[in-house]
Design an enzyme around this catalytic site. Sequence first.
Site, PDB file in Angstrom:
ATOM      1  N   GLU A  79      15.506 -19.337  12.050  1.00 22.12           N
ATOM      2  CA  GLU A  79      15.989 -17.980  11.830  1.00 22.12           C
ATOM      3  C   GLU A  79      15.745 -17.206  13.105  1.00 22.12           C
ATOM      4  OE1 GLU A  79      15.511 -15.923   7.515  1.00 22.12           O
ATOM      5  OE2 GLU A  79      13.826 -16.740   8.528  1.00 22.12           O
TER       6      GLU A  79
ATOM      7  N   HIS B 152      12.050 -12.690   2.153  1.00 25.19           N
ATOM      8  CA  HIS B 152      10.669 -12.804   2.636  1.00 25.19           C
ATOM      9  C   HIS B 152       9.917 -11.587   2.109  1.00 25.19           C
ATOM     10  CE1 HIS B 152      11.329 -15.515   6.341  1.00 25.19           C
ATOM     11  NE2 HIS B 152      12.413 -15.574   5.598  1.00 25.19           N
TER      12      HIS B 152
ATOM     13  N   SER C 197       6.869 -16.319   0.053  1.00 24.57           N
ATOM     14  CA  SER C 197       5.807 -15.821   0.915  1.00 24.57           C
ATOM     15  C   SER C 197       4.765 -16.918   1.108  1.00 24.57           C
ATOM     16  CB  SER C 197       5.160 -14.580   0.282  1.00 24.57           C
ATOM     17  OG  SER C 197       4.273 -13.970   1.197  1.00 24.57           O
ATOM     18  N   THR C 198       4.084 -16.872   2.245  1.00 27.72           N
ATOM     19  CA  THR C 198       3.051 -17.863   2.532  1.00 27.72           C
ATOM     20  C   THR C 198       1.709 -17.362   2.014  1.00 27.72           C
ATOM     21  OG1 THR C 198       4.228 -18.315   4.594  1.00 27.72           O
ATOM     22  CG2 THR C 198       2.034 -19.279   4.367  1.00 27.72           C
TER      23      THR C 198
ATOM     24  N   HIS D 129      13.618 -24.265   5.205  1.00 25.52           N
ATOM     25  CA  HIS D 129      13.794 -23.034   5.942  1.00 25.52           C
ATOM     26  C   HIS D 129      13.679 -23.429   7.407  1.00 25.52           C
ATOM     27  CE1 HIS D 129      12.258 -18.662   5.559  1.00 25.52           C
ATOM     28  NE2 HIS D 129      13.124 -18.774   6.517  1.00 25.52           N
TER      29      HIS D 129
ATOM     30  N   ASP E 106       3.696 -22.814   5.759  1.00 22.43           N
ATOM     31  CA  ASP E 106       3.880 -22.509   7.171  1.00 22.43           C
ATOM     32  C   ASP E 106       3.627 -23.790   7.967  1.00 22.43           C
ATOM     33  OD1 ASP E 106       3.740 -21.714   9.805  1.00 22.43           O
ATOM     34  OD2 ASP E 106       2.718 -19.821   9.346  1.00 22.43           O
TER      35      ASP E 106
ATOM     36  N   GLY F 131       8.180 -21.278   8.812  1.00 21.33           N
ATOM     37  CA  GLY F 131       7.342 -21.086  10.003  1.00 21.33           C
ATOM     38  C   GLY F 131       8.102 -21.432  11.268  1.00 21.33           C
TER      39      GLY F 131
HETATM   40 ZN    ZN Z   1      13.945 -16.753   5.943  1.00 16.37          ZN
END
Ligand code: ZN
Length: 217
Positions: free
Chosen positions: A205, A21, A101-102, A202, A142, A175
């Site tokens: 987490e 990230h 990255s967003t 993703h 996201d 997200g």
């Molecule tokens: Zn991650």
Amino acid sequence: MAGEGALQFYRELPKVELHAHLNGSISTATMKKLMARKPHLDIHNDMTMINKGQKRTLEECFQMFKIIHQITDTAEDILLVTKDVIKEFAADGVKYLELRSTPRDTPAGLTKRAYVETVLEGIKQCKEEGLDIDVGFLLAIDRRGGPTAAKETVKLAEDFFCSSNELVLGLDLSGDPTVGHGKDFMEPLDKARQSGLKLALHLSEVSNTNFTVSLLF
Ligand SMILES: [Zn+2]
């Protein structure tokens, strides 16, 4: 092997990092530089850092990212962060790095497109400076933005996929996993795949225990 010798060995060992990230890889040193640029925000280390052994809830982590976004809201900040993160991974023996990255519109006037351009500029500058590391970039979607924002990000990724000289690899659905449903994103993600972009999913987490399912396919 123990202590300093082991540390040196592992540092020099050539490595790949497939899931970094951008805003989650900012070191204490870089954070200090960013905080010095924005003293009016009155942000302290403990608001942006998870030190070894510390645990945070998922909610606290997203809160922390909100603060990090506040101190990385101009092109200069994003360029600094990108270059520092790449340099630090290179110094740690990473030879191949995938950053995700967003893209963000920021109150300081940065657009999503300019955000991506700035990250790619950082990657290019590191290459020109002769760093021994190959870097690719994934634009993150996201899920809190819903399918409409996802479609915009897919479009952006398609544009840069064609023009970035293979720096843009694909997309990463990410997200807060408690928001919305993955199936809402099937259509834009399917479109991305048809354009040749790779996908990372993703899913979840938690704190510094990493439960990511991040598969590039
Ligand atoms: Zn991650």
